[in-house]
Design a protein around this motif. Structure first.
Motif, PDB file in Angstrom:
ATOM      1  N   VAL A   1       0.832  -1.202   0.000  1.00 10.42           N
ATOM      2  CA  VAL A   1       0.000   0.000   0.000  1.00 10.42           C
ATOM      3  C   VAL A   1       0.871   1.258   0.000  1.00 10.42           C
ATOM      4  N   VAL A   2       1.937   1.252   0.789  1.00 12.70           N
ATOM      5  CA  VAL A   2       2.852   2.403   0.802  1.00 12.70           C
ATOM      6  C   VAL A   2       3.482   2.589  -0.574  1.00 12.70           C
ATOM      7  N   PHE A   3       3.875   1.479  -1.199  1.00 11.97           N
ATOM      8  CA  PHE A   3       4.478   1.570  -2.534  1.00 11.97           C
ATOM      9  C   PHE A   3       3.490   2.153  -3.536  1.00 11.97           C
ATOM     10  N   VAL A   4       2.237   1.729  -3.484  1.00 12.44           N
ATOM     11  CA  VAL A   4       1.221   2.264  -4.397  1.00 12.44           C
ATOM     12  C   VAL A   4       1.013   3.754  -4.159  1.00 12.44           C
ATOM     13  N   LEU A   5       1.022   4.179  -2.900  1.00 15.13           N
ATOM     14  CA  LEU A   5       0.879   5.608  -2.604  1.00 15.13           C
ATOM     15  C   LEU A   5       2.033   6.407  -3.208  1.00 15.13           C
ATOM     16  N   LEU A   6       3.231   5.838  -3.189  1.00 15.09           N
ATOM     17  CA  LEU A   6       4.371   6.512  -3.827  1.00 15.09           C
ATOM     18  C   LEU A   6       4.162   6.601  -5.340  1.00 15.09           C
ATOM     19  N   ILE A   7       3.630   5.543  -5.916  1.00 14.51           N
ATOM     20  CA  ILE A   7       3.340   5.561  -7.359  1.00 14.51           C
ATOM     21  C   ILE A   7       2.313   6.643  -7.680  1.00 14.51           C
ATOM     22  N   VAL A   8       1.287   6.766  -6.834  1.00 11.41           N
ATOM     23  CA  VAL A   8       0.265   7.797  -7.047  1.00 11.41           C
ATOM     24  C   VAL A   8       0.904   9.181  -7.004  1.00 11.41           C
ATOM     25  N   GLY A   9       1.827   9.388  -6.040  1.00 14.82           N
ATOM     26  CA  GLY A   9       2.517  10.669  -5.964  1.00 14.82           C
ATOM     27  C   GLY A   9       3.324  10.959  -7.215  1.00 14.82           C
ATOM     28  N   TYR A  10       4.106   9.973  -7.655  1.00 11.98           N
ATOM     29  CA  TYR A  10       4.891  10.150  -8.874  1.00 11.98           C
ATOM     30  C   TYR A  10       3.992  10.380 -10.081  1.00 11.98           C
ATOM     31  N   ALA A  11       2.936   9.564 -10.204  1.00 16.28           N
ATOM     32  CA  ALA A  11       2.053   9.668 -11.371  1.00 16.28           C
ATOM     33  C   ALA A  11       1.340  11.013 -11.417  1.00 16.28           C
ATOM     34  N   THR A  12       1.048  11.591 -10.251  1.00 20.47           N
ATOM     35  CA  THR A  12       0.423  12.917 -10.216  1.00 20.47           C
ATOM     36  C   THR A  12       1.375  13.965 -10.787  1.00 20.47           C
ATOM     37  N   VAL A  13       2.662  13.801 -10.491  1.00 19.78           N
ATOM     38  CA  VAL A  13       3.664  14.706 -11.067  1.00 19.78           C
ATOM     39  C   VAL A  13       3.768  14.478 -12.574  1.00 19.78           C
ATOM     40  N   TYR A  14       3.886  13.219 -12.968  1.00 18.38           N
ATOM     41  CA  TYR A  14       4.060  12.920 -14.387  1.00 18.38           C
ATOM     42  C   TYR A  14       2.865  13.378 -15.218  1.00 18.38           C
ATOM     43  N   ALA A  15       1.670  13.267 -14.670  1.00 14.10           N
ATOM     44  CA  ALA A  15       0.464  13.635 -15.412  1.00 14.10           C
ATOM     45  C   ALA A  15       0.405  15.124 -15.732  1.00 14.10           C
ATOM     46  N   GLN A  16       1.272  15.923 -15.121  1.00 19.44           N
ATOM     47  CA  GLN A  16       1.315  17.335 -15.486  1.00 19.44           C
ATOM     48  C   GLN A  16       1.803  17.541 -16.913  1.00 19.44           C
TER      49      GLN A  16
END
Length: 432
Positions: free
Chosen positions: A241-256
């Motif tokens: 779950v922690v790893f997925v939350l990190l992915i969500v954080g990264y993906a939010t940046v990338y989606a910019q």
């Protein structure tokens, strides 16, 4: 004397031939090193994915199609919302099916259902039917993804998973620009061509899987635990779950790249044609560079590679705030694309290492669900910060979030390596 001496020209030809043969052998050996050693089942899956991505045309041009049907902006928004809501539940459904009824069945059913939904969407002009068809397309469209990722984890040896997932990432990025270019040209002759090709390639993918994959392939290895629990077991895995939350954080940046970057270029007086340079730079770099660097990156600990990659994407995105011309934006795209290349296929490989054999598809589905949520967050949070606090706040936020995710990934590495070792031992015991 002169008549008995070897002819210089023939000697040079022989030397050149041997040199060319040596170069050829080295190229073949290098190619075999990068793509060789993977099982036959993987190549059927790779071929199906590539064909499917080349024909993936409808969604990208759906807004234009709906306009051609006479829908207003508000009606188009309703149809697109239905598509998005369907997509939120698509991968969780696919993950559950793949772990319960099998990867092969889920892949075939998902692709054929997608083809049917595309046919329905392209054949109607009724608003209610369009909304229903779009919602069903959203549900069906990503059902295959967890099954595909889980199947790779099932049949590819752990040491080669990064290579395998990297090749799938490459195939998707090869297919995307081809599909976009073809769709733009074909749409001039009627949108029905887009629907026909998209549905047809989905059907081809289903046939490739049905014919190329033997029955029973990719079923959960640990059958004693293959039933029950649903997603509760997955969500109780704190490390994952922690790893997925990190992915969500990264993906939010990338989606910019599709939110903040076009906003900044628009406000800087640049138009769609200038913005079109960015995906071209991004796609070409991935297609050329990613296959070359993946074997080298596989030598390092996966979370260390992700940490560097996530920080690079964050910093590259932040440098957007310094760009003013098209080529300056393109230069920042080079930086964040290099970071993206580092993640290509690696995230799915890490998830495969963290997941138990009986829940591979469900783990991949939770990752897909989180990625989908990050796109929603990027659209709402990104535009909100940009409008309320200014572009600078968005770009500094991207840098900060990228670096924060990188630091967290480094801290998570020891626990992830321990989990990977445990799962390796369990896998070996099951195989015996």
């Amino acid at each position: 004397m002169a008549a008995d001496a070897p002819r210089p020209q023939g000697g040079r030809v022989a030397i050149a031939s041997r040199a060319l043969a040596s170069v050829r052998d080295q190229v073949v050996a290098a190619a075999a090193l990068r793509v060789g050693g993977l099982p036959r089942v993987f190549w059927f899956l790779f071929a199906g994915q590539l064909v499917n991505r080349v024909g993936n045309m409808v969604v990208a041009f759906l807004v234009f199609y709906l306009g051609s049907r006479g829908l207003s902006a508000a009606q188009t928004g309703v149809v697109m919302t239905a598509l998005g809501l369907g997509g939120v539940v698509s991968q969780p459904i696919g993950g559950l099916l793949a772990d319960r009824v099998g990867r092969r069945v889920t892949l075939v059913a998902g692709m054929l259902s997608t083809a049917g939904c595309l046919a329905l969407l392209g054949a109607t002009g009724d608003m209610v039917v369009l909304v229903v068809a779009a919602g069903l397309l959203g549900v069906a469209g990503d059902v295959h993804r967890p099954a595909s990722a889980a199947l790779i984890a099932d049949v590819v040896p752990r040491a080669q998973r990064v290579k395998a997932f990297g090749l799938i990432f490459w195939a998707i990025n090869v297919g995307y620009p081809i599909a976009g270019t073809m769709a733009g040209l074909l749409a001039r002759h009627g949108y029905w061509l887009l629907f026909a090709i998209d549905a047809g390639t989905c059907a081809v993918f289903a046939v490739v899987v049905a014919v190329g994959l033997p029955r029973g392939v990719g079923r959960a290895l640990d059958r004693a635990h293959s039933t029950g629990g649903g997603y509760r077991r997955v969500l109780r895995d704190r490390l994952f779950v922690v790893f997925v939350l990190l992915i969500v954080g990264y993906a939010t940046v990338y989606a910019q790249t599709t939110v903040g970057v076009p906003l900044a270029m628009r406000d800087g007086g640049l138009g769609p044609a200038e913005y079109g340079v960015i995906p071209v730079v991004n796609g070409l770099l991935i297609v050329v560079v990613q296959p070359l660097v993946t074997p080298w990156l596989a030598r390092f600990k996966p979370l260390h590679v992700l940490a560097v990659s996530w920080a690079t994407v964050g910093i590259g995105m932040a440098l957007t705030g310094l760009a003013a011309t098209t080529w300056q934006y393109a230069a920042t795209a080079v930086i964040w694309t290099l970071g993206e290349i580092g993640t290509g296929g690696l995230v799915a490989a890490v998830i495969a290492d963290l997941a138990p054999s009986h829940a591979q598809a469900r783990y991949q589905a939770v990752f897909g669900f989180g990625w989908g949520l990050s796109k929603l967050a990027a659209s709402t949070v990104g535009t909100g910060v940009y409008a309320a606090m200014g572009p600078g706040a968005l770009w500094w936020g991207c840098a900060g979030l990228g670096v924060l995710c990188a630091v967290a990934a480094m801290l998570l590495t020891p626990a992830a390596e321990r989990r990977r070792a445990v799962n390796d031992r369990l896998y070996d015991n099951i195989q015996e």
